[in-house]
Design an enzyme around this catalytic site. Structure first.
Site, PDB file in Angstrom:
ATOM      1  CB  CYS A   1      -8.507  -4.301  -4.541  1.00 10.93           C
ATOM      2  SG  CYS A   1      -7.629  -2.898  -4.133  1.00 10.93           S
TER       3      CYS A   1
ATOM      4  CD  GLU B   1      -1.426   4.940   4.786  1.00 12.40           C
ATOM      5  OE1 GLU B   1      -1.345   5.230   5.560  1.00 12.40           O
ATOM      6  OE2 GLU B   1      -2.795   3.862   5.071  1.00 12.40           O
TER       7      GLU B   1
ATOM      8  CD  GLU C   1      -5.313  -5.629  -1.913  1.00 17.23           C
ATOM      9  OE1 GLU C   1      -5.063  -5.131  -1.559  1.00 17.23           O
ATOM     10  OE2 GLU C   1      -6.046  -6.227  -1.022  1.00 17.23           O
TER      11      GLU C   1
ATOM     12  CB  CYS D   1      -5.387  -1.044  -1.705  1.00 16.80           C
ATOM     13  SG  CYS D   1      -6.789  -0.649  -1.029  1.00 16.80           S
TER      14      CYS D   1
ATOM     15  CG  ASN E   1      -0.403  -0.209   2.823  1.00 11.68           C
ATOM     16  OD1 ASN E   1       0.803  -0.688   3.134  1.00 11.68           O
ATOM     17  ND2 ASN E   1      -0.508   0.238   3.607  1.00 11.68           N
TER      18      ASN E   1
ATOM     19  CB  CYS F   1     -11.019  -2.364  -0.184  1.00 12.55           C
ATOM     20  SG  CYS F   1     -10.235  -1.657  -1.754  1.00 12.55           S
TER      21      CYS F   1
HETATM   22  N1  THU Z   1      -5.353  -1.947   2.297  1.00 10.98           N
HETATM   23  C1  THU Z   1      -4.544  -2.599   1.256  1.00 10.98           C
HETATM   24  O1  THU Z   1      -3.790  -2.287   1.020  1.00 10.98           O
HETATM   25  N2  THU Z   1      -5.855  -3.487   0.794  1.00 10.98           N
HETATM   26  C2  THU Z   1      -6.531  -4.516   1.638  1.00 10.98           C
HETATM   27  O2  THU Z   1      -6.641  -5.024   1.268  1.00 10.98           O
HETATM   28  C3  THU Z   1      -7.079  -3.322   2.403  1.00 10.98           C
HETATM   29  C4  THU Z   1      -7.045  -2.243   3.164  1.00 10.98           C
HETATM   30  C5  THU Z   1      -4.621  -0.754   2.548  1.00 10.98           C
HETATM   31  C6  THU Z   1      -5.168   0.925   2.702  1.00 10.98           C
HETATM   32  C7  THU Z   1      -4.478   1.697   3.543  1.00 10.98           C
HETATM   33  O3  THU Z   1      -3.228   2.343   3.715  1.00 10.98           O
HETATM   34  C8  THU Z   1      -4.683   0.994   4.884  1.00 10.98           C
HETATM   35  O4  THU Z   1      -4.754  -0.439   4.283  1.00 10.98           O
HETATM   36  C9  THU Z   1      -5.610   0.443   5.423  1.00 10.98           C
HETATM   37  O5  THU Z   1      -6.792   0.416   5.142  1.00 10.98           O
END
Ligand code: THU
Length: 130
Positions: free
Chosen positions: A90, A45, A56, A54, A43, A87
């Site tokens: 994704c 941010e 994925e 994310c 991920n 999510c």
């Molecule tokens: N996140 C992912 O990278 N993949 C997921 O399947 C769920 C959430 C990340 C997004 C954000 O940076 C952090 O997790 C919290 O939501």
């Protein structure tokens, strides 16, 4: 072809690269292409939270940028009590590129789903799609 265990190990390595200063929640992914290549994702941010990518979708983008568009399996890992699931956004992106199997893993183990189970009828009818 990489085994699921090897993909899980690759996803943990990718997770170490996560840029998650806002949530401190690190996620890793490993995407197995139909040609056997493995692409990592973590991920990424942003201070404008909605711009966060994310793990994925980062894995998909990494592969597409390398010229690869056909995939079999995606593994996603996080250090959580329950294995996390992708999510909704994704799931739709995984469906776009035909990912068939999604493995959710934490430190304790893993669970495998078909993408059809996680997102039934992903694009049925859209632009007369399948
Ligand atoms: N996140 C992912 O990278 N993949 C997921 O399947 C769920 C959430 C990340 C997004 C954000 O940076 C952090 O997790 C919290 O939501």
């Amino acid at each position: 072809m990489a085994t699921t265990e090897e993909l899980i190990a690759a996803a943990w390595q990718a997770r170490d690269k996560a840029y998650a200063p806002y949530s401190s929640f690190q996620v890793g992914a490993a995407l197995l292409a139909s040609n056997g290549q493995v692409f990592p994702g973590c991920n990424v941010e942003n201070i404008s939270y909605g711009l966060t990518n994310c793990a994925e979708r980062v894995a998909i983008g990494t592969a597409v940028a390398a010229g690869v568009q056909n995939f079999d399996k995606l593994v996603v890992v996080a250090d959580t009590a329950e294995p996390i699931s992708p999510c909704g956004a994704c799931r739709q992106v995984l469906a776009e590129f035909g990912v068939k199997t999604v493995v959710l893993a934490n430190r304790a183990g893993s669970i495998e789903f078909s993408l059809e189970e996680l997102l039934p009828r992903a694009s049925t009818g859209i632009l007369d799609g399948p």
